[in-house]
Design a protein around this motif. Structure first.
Motif, PDB file in Angstrom:
ATOM      1  N   VAL A 115     117.547   9.401  32.581  1.00 33.22           N
ATOM      2  CA  VAL A 115     118.591   8.645  31.574  1.00 33.22           C
ATOM      3  C   VAL A 115     118.780   9.535  30.160  1.00 33.22           C
ATOM      4  O   VAL A 115     118.316  10.557  29.787  1.00 33.22           O
ATOM      5  CB  VAL A 115     116.098   7.992  31.306  1.00 33.22           C
ATOM      6  CG1 VAL A 115     115.983   7.096  32.625  1.00 33.22           C
ATOM      7  CG2 VAL A 115     115.748   9.160  31.105  1.00 33.22           C
ATOM      8  N   ASP A 116     118.884   8.686  29.755  1.00 26.52           N
ATOM      9  CA  ASP A 116     119.897   8.853  29.021  1.00 26.52           C
ATOM     10  C   ASP A 116     119.184   8.285  27.205  1.00 26.52           C
ATOM     11  O   ASP A 116     118.894   7.698  27.135  1.00 26.52           O
ATOM     12  CB  ASP A 116     121.339   8.401  28.550  1.00 26.52           C
ATOM     13  CG  ASP A 116     122.273   9.356  27.285  1.00 26.52           C
ATOM     14  OD1 ASP A 116     121.432   9.715  26.751  1.00 26.52           O
ATOM     15  OD2 ASP A 116     123.562   7.783  27.337  1.00 26.52           O
ATOM     16  N   THR A 117     118.666   9.672  26.621  1.00 27.17           N
ATOM     17  CA  THR A 117     117.804   9.295  25.325  1.00 27.17           C
ATOM     18  C   THR A 117     118.409   9.259  24.082  1.00 27.17           C
ATOM     19  O   THR A 117     118.029   9.641  22.972  1.00 27.17           O
ATOM     20  CB  THR A 117     116.690  10.035  24.838  1.00 27.17           C
ATOM     21  OG1 THR A 117     116.742  12.217  25.474  1.00 27.17           O
ATOM     22  CG2 THR A 117     115.563  10.517  26.671  1.00 27.17           C
ATOM     23  N   ALA A 118     119.846   9.405  24.146  1.00 22.75           N
ATOM     24  CA  ALA A 118     120.720   9.070  22.766  1.00 22.75           C
ATOM     25  C   ALA A 118     120.606   7.861  21.986  1.00 22.75           C
ATOM     26  O   ALA A 118     120.442   7.873  20.573  1.00 22.75           O
ATOM     27  CB  ALA A 118     121.866   9.611  23.198  1.00 22.75           C
ATOM     28  N   GLN A 119     120.346   7.226  22.761  1.00 18.79           N
ATOM     29  CA  GLN A 119     120.393   5.120  21.792  1.00 18.79           C
ATOM     30  C   GLN A 119     118.774   4.740  21.989  1.00 18.79           C
ATOM     31  O   GLN A 119     118.555   3.985  21.332  1.00 18.79           O
ATOM     32  CB  GLN A 119     121.131   4.812  22.548  1.00 18.79           C
ATOM     33  CG  GLN A 119     122.692   5.416  22.047  1.00 18.79           C
ATOM     34  CD  GLN A 119     123.544   5.185  20.609  1.00 18.79           C
ATOM     35  OE1 GLN A 119     123.016   4.395  20.031  1.00 18.79           O
ATOM     36  NE2 GLN A 119     124.209   6.125  20.894  1.00 18.79           N
ATOM     37  N   VAL A 120     118.471   4.841  23.586  1.00 19.33           N
ATOM     38  CA  VAL A 120     117.222   5.074  23.353  1.00 19.33           C
ATOM     39  C   VAL A 120     115.833   5.451  23.876  1.00 19.33           C
ATOM     40  O   VAL A 120     116.447   6.028  24.549  1.00 19.33           O
ATOM     41  CB  VAL A 120     117.314   4.036  24.840  1.00 19.33           C
ATOM     42  CG1 VAL A 120     116.081   3.018  25.521  1.00 19.33           C
ATOM     43  CG2 VAL A 120     118.384   2.946  24.748  1.00 19.33           C
ATOM     44  N   PRO A 121     114.390   6.133  22.957  1.00 19.89           N
ATOM     45  CA  PRO A 121     114.306   6.577  23.132  1.00 19.89           C
ATOM     46  C   PRO A 121     113.435   6.577  24.464  1.00 19.89           C
ATOM     47  O   PRO A 121     113.339   5.839  25.138  1.00 19.89           O
ATOM     48  CB  PRO A 121     112.574   5.717  22.032  1.00 19.89           C
ATOM     49  CG  PRO A 121     113.906   5.398  21.096  1.00 19.89           C
ATOM     50  CD  PRO A 121     114.621   4.658  22.485  1.00 19.89           C
ATOM     51  N   LEU A 122     112.687   7.387  25.083  1.00 18.18           N
ATOM     52  CA  LEU A 122     112.197   8.271  25.542  1.00 18.18           C
ATOM     53  C   LEU A 122     111.207   7.406  26.406  1.00 18.18           C
ATOM     54  O   LEU A 122     110.936   6.564  27.495  1.00 18.18           O
ATOM     55  CB  LEU A 122     111.980   9.271  26.464  1.00 18.18           C
ATOM     56  CG  LEU A 122     111.118  10.341  27.829  1.00 18.18           C
ATOM     57  CD1 LEU A 122     112.556  10.357  28.332  1.00 18.18           C
ATOM     58  CD2 LEU A 122     110.513  11.401  27.270  1.00 18.18           C
ATOM     59  N   SER A 123     110.472   7.096  25.706  1.00 17.24           N
ATOM     60  CA  SER A 123     109.356   6.411  26.307  1.00 17.24           C
ATOM     61  C   SER A 123     109.264   4.234  26.297  1.00 17.24           C
ATOM     62  O   SER A 123     108.946   3.991  27.040  1.00 17.24           O
ATOM     63  CB  SER A 123     108.470   5.701  25.141  1.00 17.24           C
ATOM     64  OG  SER A 123     108.723   5.243  23.239  1.00 17.24           O
ATOM     65  N   HIS A 124     110.654   3.782  25.908  1.00 19.59           N
ATOM     66  CA  HIS A 124     111.592   2.774  26.118  1.00 19.59           C
ATOM     67  C   HIS A 124     111.418   2.638  27.647  1.00 19.59           C
ATOM     68  O   HIS A 124     111.763   1.407  27.966  1.00 19.59           O
ATOM     69  CB  HIS A 124     112.217   2.413  25.291  1.00 19.59           C
ATOM     70  CG  HIS A 124     111.452   2.355  24.037  1.00 19.59           C
ATOM     71  ND1 HIS A 124     110.505   1.609  23.040  1.00 19.59           N
ATOM     72  CD2 HIS A 124     112.873   1.795  22.537  1.00 19.59           C
ATOM     73  CE1 HIS A 124     110.623   1.062  21.844  1.00 19.59           C
ATOM     74  NE2 HIS A 124     111.410   1.848  21.472  1.00 19.59           N
ATOM     75  N   TYR A 125     112.202   3.580  28.229  1.00 17.86           N
ATOM     76  CA  TYR A 125     112.400   3.627  29.949  1.00 17.86           C
ATOM     77  C   TYR A 125     110.690   3.343  30.748  1.00 17.86           C
ATOM     78  O   TYR A 125     111.286   2.751  31.549  1.00 17.86           O
ATOM     79  CB  TYR A 125     112.741   4.385  30.584  1.00 17.86           C
ATOM     80  CG  TYR A 125     114.207   5.098  29.647  1.00 17.86           C
ATOM     81  CD1 TYR A 125     115.229   4.437  30.195  1.00 17.86           C
ATOM     82  CD2 TYR A 125     114.332   6.184  29.089  1.00 17.86           C
ATOM     83  CE1 TYR A 125     116.838   4.543  29.534  1.00 17.86           C
ATOM     84  CE2 TYR A 125     116.205   6.117  28.650  1.00 17.86           C
ATOM     85  CZ  TYR A 125     116.900   5.387  28.677  1.00 17.86           C
ATOM     86  OH  TYR A 125     117.920   5.574  28.308  1.00 17.86           O
ATOM     87  N   LEU A 126     109.468   2.827  30.078  1.00 19.18           N
ATOM     88  CA  LEU A 126     108.782   2.671  30.611  1.00 19.18           C
ATOM     89  C   LEU A 126     107.938   1.005  30.637  1.00 19.18           C
ATOM     90  O   LEU A 126     107.074   0.359  30.850  1.00 19.18           O
ATOM     91  CB  LEU A 126     107.304   2.986  30.446  1.00 19.18           C
ATOM     92  CG  LEU A 126     107.400   4.632  30.735  1.00 19.18           C
ATOM     93  CD1 LEU A 126     106.192   5.557  30.099  1.00 19.18           C
ATOM     94  CD2 LEU A 126     107.613   4.665  31.831  1.00 19.18           C
ATOM     95  N   ALA A 143     110.756  -1.497  27.878  1.00 19.14           N
ATOM     96  CA  ALA A 143     111.898  -2.791  27.286  1.00 19.14           C
ATOM     97  C   ALA A 143     112.354  -2.497  28.012  1.00 19.14           C
ATOM     98  O   ALA A 143     113.565  -3.149  29.061  1.00 19.14           O
ATOM     99  CB  ALA A 143     112.001  -2.090  26.055  1.00 19.14           C
ATOM    100  N   VAL A 144     113.093  -1.458  28.320  1.00 16.81           N
ATOM    101  CA  VAL A 144     114.353  -0.675  29.323  1.00 16.81           C
ATOM    102  C   VAL A 144     114.043   0.550  30.291  1.00 16.81           C
ATOM    103  O   VAL A 144     113.888   1.065  31.258  1.00 16.81           O
ATOM    104  CB  VAL A 144     115.709   0.226  28.590  1.00 16.81           C
ATOM    105  CG1 VAL A 144     116.557   0.431  29.611  1.00 16.81           C
ATOM    106  CG2 VAL A 144     115.680  -0.379  26.900  1.00 16.81           C
ATOM    107  N   GLY A 145     112.844  -0.321  30.894  1.00 17.23           N
ATOM    108  CA  GLY A 145     112.012  -0.041  32.279  1.00 17.23           C
ATOM    109  C   GLY A 145     112.003  -1.396  33.182  1.00 17.23           C
ATOM    110  O   GLY A 145     112.042  -2.881  33.496  1.00 17.23           O
ATOM    111  N   MET A 146     110.603  -0.709  33.615  1.00 26.64           N
ATOM    112  CA  MET A 146     110.358  -2.122  34.787  1.00 26.64           C
ATOM    113  C   MET A 146     109.468  -3.767  33.982  1.00 26.64           C
ATOM    114  O   MET A 146     109.922  -4.569  35.023  1.00 26.64           O
ATOM    115  CB  MET A 146     109.063  -2.081  35.625  1.00 26.64           C
ATOM    116  CG  MET A 146     108.010  -2.882  36.757  1.00 26.64           C
ATOM    117  SD  MET A 146     106.457  -3.842  35.933  1.00 26.64           S
ATOM    118  CE  MET A 146     105.630  -2.364  35.462  1.00 26.64           C
ATOM    119  N   PRO A 147     109.332  -3.301  33.246  1.00 28.15           N
ATOM    120  CA  PRO A 147     108.549  -4.442  32.197  1.00 28.15           C
ATOM    121  C   PRO A 147     109.936  -5.317  31.750  1.00 28.15           C
ATOM    122  O   PRO A 147     110.003  -6.626  32.073  1.00 28.15           O
ATOM    123  CB  PRO A 147     107.426  -3.985  30.577  1.00 28.15           C
ATOM    124  CG  PRO A 147     107.306  -2.438  31.112  1.00 28.15           C
ATOM    125  CD  PRO A 147     108.266  -2.153  32.704  1.00 28.15           C
ATOM    126  N   GLY A 148     110.622  -4.618  31.417  1.00 30.30           N
ATOM    127  CA  GLY A 148     112.009  -5.189  31.156  1.00 30.30           C
ATOM    128  C   GLY A 148     112.502  -5.914  32.177  1.00 30.30           C
ATOM    129  O   GLY A 148     112.649  -6.965  32.057  1.00 30.30           O
TER     130      GLY A 148
END
Length: 337
Positions: A114-125, A127-132
């Motif tokens: 994953v790219d953390t330049a624009q999206v904070p790492l935790s959000h991949y769990l 809003a930008v992960g399974m729940p999203g």
């Protein structure tokens, strides 16, 4: 190789889950074989579906085994690699479970950079992960939200519910949330941009909550994204329009194993409703499309998801139990690094 602290499921809950169903252990991390990587977890995800898997009951997935690491989503950093696909320093998302480290097969381990330049790492769990993606799938594939329609979502301040509302607004819908308490309703309206939010804690029964929904949804409800069940669902059913669509994502009101009666099932027939349950992991072919839209919304600042962050692996059981009772605000994660 580092020592690894892990949380096992020690016993099956009898009714309500308790902290003593879990056990904190320390183990040796095995040396890497060819094709494997060592991931140090920075955050682990706590999600309502985990409660259902603690039971030894028939479901869409096998129960969580006793005496093994609690399963769940994780994000972290590759610290050692014997695979050409990953190098130390890569940020990755996977299903590493409730532990500080994981040895993962690069081929079969489900790891994704994953790219953390624009999206904070935790959000991949979140809003930008399974729940999203869960929110995206239910809204676009089952509710099929269209401009001018009214979409209602329960648990609206949570990881899934918040994304449902933001995605609905992007499609020109009226988005109405149901949440517990003035703080959560204020966040839903002011920060997430919902058109209205109804505080279910102000209503003792379904007819009272339905009256509040009538005010918030003057044109009725075309689509309902269900996370809760029970009284909340009963109230929404009283306001559904003909040919409305209900995406059944979760039933947190029944996660302790008690039946969840439905007060007005005849309305499914009267209003010719579509009521469909879904499991988002069965639709992996749509994840890239969903993640692209969600990543753009978070990266551009149009979606500002909130998180509840517990500190340290040992805090995971109590944070998990609190989430099941609605004590979290937004996505619940545990910070390990």
């Amino acid at each position: 190789m580092p020592q690894n602290r892990q949380i096992f499921l020690e016993s099956r809950p009898q009714g309500e889950a308790r902290a003593d169903n879990f056990k904190l252990v320390t183990s040796e991390t095995p040396p890497l074989k060819d094709g494997e990587v060592l991931v140090r977890h920075h955050y682990l995800s706590l999600d309502p579906y985990m409660r259902g898997r603690m039971n030894d009951a028939k479901s869409y997935a096998a129960p969580q085994p006793l005496g093994q690491v609690m399963q769940g989503g994780t994000v972290g950093e590759v610290v050692e690699s014997r695979s050409a696909k990953f190098k130390p320093g890569d940020k990755v998302v996977g299903m590493g479970g409730w532990q500080e480290y994981a040895v993962v097969s690069a081929e079969q381990g489900g790891l994704r950079k994953v790219d953390t330049a624009q999206v904070p790492l935790s959000h991949y769990l979140g809003a930008v992960g399974m729940p999203g993606v869960t929110a995206w799938y239910g809204l676009t594939q089952i509710i099929q939200a269209r401009q001018g329609q009214t979409v209602v979502v329960s648990a609206a301040s949570g990881a899934v519910g918040s994304a449902v509302g933001v995605l609905a607004k992007q499609r020109g819908c009226r988005a109405v949330g149901i949440a517990g308490g003035p703080d959560k309703c204020g966040y839903v309206e002011k920060e997430l941009g919902f058109d209205a939010c109804v505080d279910y804690k102000q209503h003792a029964d379904a007819p009272s909550l339905a009256r509040a929904l009538k005010e918030a949804c003057p044109d009725g409800i075309d689509g309902y994204f269900e996370n809760v069940g029970g009284l909340v669902m009963d109230a929404v059913m009283l306001r559904m329009n003909a040919f409305g669509r209900v995406a059944l994502c979760g039933m947190i009101a029944g996660y302790d194993g008690k039946p969840i009666p439905m007060a007005y099932p005849q309305l499914i027939l009267t209003n010719r409703l579509l009521v469909q349950g879904f499991i988002v992991s069965e639709h992996m072919e749509l994840w890239p499309q969903a993640l692209q839209e969600l990543g753009t919304l978070v990266g551009s600042g149009k979606f500002r998801p909130r998180e509840s962050v517990a500190q340290g692996l040992e805090s995971a059981p109590e944070a998990f139990l609190g989430m099941l009772k609605g004590r979290n605000f937004g996505k619940q994660v545990v910070k390990l690094v």
